[in-house]
Write a protein that holds these residues in place. Structure first.
Motif, PDB file in Angstrom:
ATOM      1  N   THR A 143     -67.810 -58.106  18.055  1.00 36.39           N
ATOM      2  CA  THR A 143     -68.575 -58.537  19.231  1.00 36.39           C
ATOM      3  C   THR A 143     -69.789 -59.366  18.823  1.00 36.39           C
ATOM      4  O   THR A 143     -70.304 -59.241  17.706  1.00 36.39           O
ATOM      5  CB  THR A 143     -69.076 -57.330  20.041  1.00 36.39           C
ATOM      6  OG1 THR A 143     -69.930 -56.523  19.212  1.00 36.39           O
ATOM      7  CG2 THR A 143     -67.907 -56.495  20.559  1.00 36.39           C
ATOM      8  N   ALA A 144     -70.227 -60.200  19.747  1.00 31.30           N
ATOM      9  CA  ALA A 144     -71.463 -60.960  19.596  1.00 31.30           C
ATOM     10  C   ALA A 144     -72.259 -60.826  20.892  1.00 31.30           C
ATOM     11  O   ALA A 144     -71.730 -61.083  21.972  1.00 31.30           O
ATOM     12  CB  ALA A 144     -71.164 -62.427  19.303  1.00 31.30           C
ATOM     13  N   ARG A 145     -73.494 -60.402  20.772  1.00 25.99           N
ATOM     14  CA  ARG A 145     -74.357 -60.264  21.957  1.00 25.99           C
ATOM     15  C   ARG A 145     -75.567 -61.172  21.803  1.00 25.99           C
ATOM     16  O   ARG A 145     -76.092 -61.367  20.694  1.00 25.99           O
ATOM     17  CB  ARG A 145     -74.796 -58.815  22.141  1.00 25.99           C
ATOM     18  CG  ARG A 145     -75.552 -58.221  20.979  1.00 25.99           C
ATOM     19  CD  ARG A 145     -75.959 -56.777  21.231  1.00 25.99           C
ATOM     20  NE  ARG A 145     -76.568 -56.187  20.049  1.00 25.99           N
ATOM     21  CZ  ARG A 145     -77.850 -56.326  19.709  1.00 25.99           C
ATOM     22  NH1 ARG A 145     -78.663 -57.037  20.496  1.00 25.99           N
ATOM     23  NH2 ARG A 145     -78.329 -55.759  18.612  1.00 25.99           N
ATOM     24  N   LYS A 174     -66.186 -61.674  19.926  1.00 28.31           N
ATOM     25  CA  LYS A 174     -66.010 -61.611  21.376  1.00 28.31           C
ATOM     26  C   LYS A 174     -67.380 -61.603  22.057  1.00 28.31           C
ATOM     27  O   LYS A 174     -68.204 -60.721  21.815  1.00 28.31           O
ATOM     28  CB  LYS A 174     -65.208 -60.363  21.737  1.00 28.31           C
ATOM     29  CG  LYS A 174     -64.847 -60.239  23.204  1.00 28.31           C
ATOM     30  CD  LYS A 174     -63.810 -59.137  23.422  1.00 28.31           C
ATOM     31  CE  LYS A 174     -64.302 -57.795  22.921  1.00 28.31           C
ATOM     32  NZ  LYS A 174     -63.343 -56.697  23.202  1.00 28.31           N
ATOM     33  N   THR A 175     -67.619 -62.602  22.901  1.00 28.17           N
ATOM     34  CA  THR A 175     -68.818 -62.659  23.737  1.00 28.17           C
ATOM     35  C   THR A 175     -68.402 -62.339  25.178  1.00 28.17           C
ATOM     36  O   THR A 175     -67.209 -62.268  25.483  1.00 28.17           O
ATOM     37  CB  THR A 175     -69.451 -64.064  23.674  1.00 28.17           C
ATOM     38  OG1 THR A 175     -68.507 -65.025  24.177  1.00 28.17           O
ATOM     39  CG2 THR A 175     -69.832 -64.435  22.243  1.00 28.17           C
ATOM     40  N   PRO A 176     -69.368 -62.128  26.094  1.00 26.87           N
ATOM     41  CA  PRO A 176     -68.987 -61.844  27.488  1.00 26.87           C
ATOM     42  C   PRO A 176     -68.083 -62.919  28.095  1.00 26.87           C
ATOM     43  O   PRO A 176     -67.262 -62.629  28.968  1.00 26.87           O
ATOM     44  CB  PRO A 176     -70.339 -61.773  28.206  1.00 26.87           C
ATOM     45  CG  PRO A 176     -71.293 -61.317  27.148  1.00 26.87           C
ATOM     46  CD  PRO A 176     -70.827 -61.976  25.886  1.00 26.87           C
ATOM     47  N   LEU A 181     -66.774 -68.933  18.375  1.00 28.79           N
ATOM     48  CA  LEU A 181     -66.848 -69.208  16.944  1.00 28.79           C
ATOM     49  C   LEU A 181     -68.288 -69.493  16.538  1.00 28.79           C
ATOM     50  O   LEU A 181     -69.009 -70.226  17.228  1.00 28.79           O
ATOM     51  CB  LEU A 181     -65.968 -70.406  16.579  1.00 28.79           C
ATOM     52  CG  LEU A 181     -64.456 -70.224  16.682  1.00 28.79           C
ATOM     53  CD1 LEU A 181     -63.747 -71.530  16.328  1.00 28.79           C
ATOM     54  CD2 LEU A 181     -63.964 -69.105  15.772  1.00 28.79           C
ATOM     55  N   PHE A 182     -68.689 -68.930  15.394  1.00 25.31           N
ATOM     56  CA  PHE A 182     -70.053 -69.073  14.898  1.00 25.31           C
ATOM     57  C   PHE A 182     -70.030 -69.551  13.450  1.00 25.31           C
ATOM     58  O   PHE A 182     -69.231 -69.077  12.642  1.00 25.31           O
ATOM     59  CB  PHE A 182     -70.788 -67.732  14.965  1.00 25.31           C
ATOM     60  CG  PHE A 182     -70.900 -67.155  16.342  1.00 25.31           C
ATOM     61  CD1 PHE A 182     -72.015 -67.397  17.127  1.00 25.31           C
ATOM     62  CD2 PHE A 182     -69.877 -66.362  16.861  1.00 25.31           C
ATOM     63  CE1 PHE A 182     -72.119 -66.869  18.408  1.00 25.31           C
ATOM     64  CE2 PHE A 182     -69.975 -65.823  18.142  1.00 25.31           C
ATOM     65  CZ  PHE A 182     -71.096 -66.082  18.917  1.00 25.31           C
ATOM     66  N   LEU A 183     -70.937 -70.473  13.129  1.00 26.73           N
ATOM     67  CA  LEU A 183     -71.135 -70.925  11.756  1.00 26.73           C
ATOM     68  C   LEU A 183     -72.186 -70.040  11.096  1.00 26.73           C
ATOM     69  O   LEU A 183     -73.248 -69.794  11.671  1.00 26.73           O
ATOM     70  CB  LEU A 183     -71.590 -72.384  11.737  1.00 26.73           C
ATOM     71  CG  LEU A 183     -70.527 -73.399  12.138  1.00 26.73           C
ATOM     72  CD1 LEU A 183     -71.156 -74.759  12.428  1.00 26.73           C
ATOM     73  CD2 LEU A 183     -69.491 -73.535  11.031  1.00 26.73           C
ATOM     74  N   ASN A 226     -68.982 -73.971  23.047  1.00 26.83           N
ATOM     75  CA  ASN A 226     -69.673 -73.127  24.021  1.00 26.83           C
ATOM     76  C   ASN A 226     -69.129 -71.704  23.963  1.00 26.83           C
ATOM     77  O   ASN A 226     -68.037 -71.463  23.438  1.00 26.83           O
ATOM     78  CB  ASN A 226     -69.477 -73.698  25.427  1.00 26.83           C
ATOM     79  CG  ASN A 226     -70.074 -75.077  25.577  1.00 26.83           C
ATOM     80  OD1 ASN A 226     -71.236 -75.303  25.231  1.00 26.83           O
ATOM     81  ND2 ASN A 226     -69.277 -76.017  26.081  1.00 26.83           N
ATOM     82  N   PRO A 227     -69.881 -70.741  24.529  1.00 30.14           N
ATOM     83  CA  PRO A 227     -69.352 -69.375  24.592  1.00 30.14           C
ATOM     84  C   PRO A 227     -67.984 -69.347  25.279  1.00 30.14           C
ATOM     85  O   PRO A 227     -67.781 -70.001  26.305  1.00 30.14           O
ATOM     86  CB  PRO A 227     -70.417 -68.635  25.411  1.00 30.14           C
ATOM     87  CG  PRO A 227     -71.675 -69.401  25.199  1.00 30.14           C
ATOM     88  CD  PRO A 227     -71.249 -70.841  25.097  1.00 30.14           C
TER      89      PRO A 227
END
Length: 385
Positions: A143-145, A174-176, A181-183, A226-227
């Motif tokens: 998850t990513a918050r 997983k975001t809301p 994807l994150f660098l 984007n998210p």
């Protein structure tokens, strides 16, 4: 000759003459070649003008068809893709960043990969014991918050190729809004290698690791797109990456077949060369057929990708057909060479191990067939409307 053919010829000479002698280097271990060996080989590639040959000086990529020629040439040695900087996962990550990263992201994360100074890892698969994402990315548990102008990522990942020693990470979480994807700059104390798995393959630096991510803080401007764009962006990478795996290992199987052919023509048994025994000669003949069919399947799918299509279906078909054909080729090469084929005296046994793993990488054969079967059903339903 085309641009791709010219580059491929230069790469082939370099791999055969300069890289192949390193195949007995003691810096090759069960978890892949050491970074010192990789950097030495890349220094030689840089001097020879063949480092990252699939990306041109202006940052543009060769066509997929031209890339096929270049990567097959690189694959003639298990060390070739590492030496010329077209190995997985870096090649796929470079392709993705070149397509979707913004200028600042390209400067920080792509440029060090293109120059061959850094390695990268793609963090998507999760441990089966956790019930996380494998072939089905919708099962994502990481998850990513949002926290101010950062995202905080927590979770575990598995089979992460090259994580040990990587400087650049691409993490799916997983975001809301959905998968994103994150660098990530590596190493980071929040990204911990639990263990590097013992696997049958041994060509990729850093091996394949199980990773714990605990409170990893990532600036918001290090999100790709984007998210919720994660699955869409991953598809930009996945279809071409499936095909470039096929390209590299086709080169490896060509070399294995050369070695097996040389052995069969020199080795005598029962009064004649092995190749003159039908059971051996026919295996080598079947190898020629499978090699050509694999080459044509790759070229067909490359043309689809060059047309601008995502090539999801076609890359699944190519991945199944080529990986299965290469497995047959590698197996026959071992069989032709008998006891010698199962030793480390040649690269044939390593090619066999690598190709066996390839039948799992980027989706097992059965998952791709299942996906294609669903398409068969969808297409049939469309005809009934």
């Amino acid at each position: 000759m085309s641009t791709g053919a010219t580059i491929a010829a230069t790469v082939e000479r370099f791999v055969r003459e300069t890289v192949a002698p390193f195949e007995r280097d003691p810096r090759r271990a069960s978890h892949g070649p050491s970074d010192a060996l990789v950097q030495e080989l890349r220094g030689l590639a840089r001097e020879a003008g063949v480092l990252t040959p699939h990306i041109l000086a202006d940052g543009s990529h060769l066509s997929h068809r031209d890339t096929a020629m270049v990567l097959q040439a690189a694959g003639l040695s298990p060390l070739g893709p590492l030496a010329v900087n077209v190995m997985a996962p870096d090649e796929g990550n470079m392709y993705l960043l070149g397509k979707v990263a913004d200028p600042e992201q390209r400067r920080r994360f792509l440029d060090p990969l293109v120059s061959g100074e850094a390695r990268s890892a793609f963090f998507m698969t999760e441990p089966a014991a956790d019930g996380g994402a494998g072939s089905d990315p919708s099962m994502m548990l990481t998850t990513a918050r949002a926290d101010g102008n950062h995202w905080v990522i927590d979770g575990r990942k598995a089979f992460i190729t090259g994580a040990d020693g990587a400087s650049v990470g691409i993490v799916m979480a997983k975001t809301p809004e959905g998968a994103s994807l994150f660098l990530v700059d590596l190493p980071d104390p929040a990204v911990r290698i639990e263990r590097v798995l013992d696997t049958i393959d041994s060509s990729m630096p850093g091996g394949h690791a199980v990773i714990a991510i605990d409170g990893l803080r990532v600036p918001a401007d290090q999100m790709l797109g984007n998210p919720g764009d994660g699955f869409k962006l991953a598809q930009v990478r996945l279809a071409p990456a499936r095909l470039t795996h096929c390209m590299r290992w086709l080169g490896s199987c060509r070399r294995a077949n050369e070695i097996a052919t040389d052995y069969a023509c020199r080795r005598h048994a029962f009064g004649k060369p092995l190749v003159d025994h039908e059971g051996v000669g026919f295996m080598l003949a079947e190898n020629l057929i499978d090699l050509k069919q694999a080459e044509l399947m790759i070229d067909w799918c490359a043309d689809v990708l060059d047309s601008g299509s995502l090539g999801t279906v076609e890359s699944s078909m190519a991945k199944v057909a080529v990986s299965e054909a290469l497995m047959r080729i590698a197996d026959r090469c071992v069989q032709v060479m008998g006891g010698t084929g199962v030793t480390g005296d040649t690269i044939v046994e390593q090619v066999f191990r690598e190709v066996r793993a390839f039948r799992i990488y980027d989706g097992p054969t059965e998952v791709h067939k299942w996906s294609l079967a669903k398409k068969v059903k969808r297409d049939w339903k469309a005809t009934q409307a």
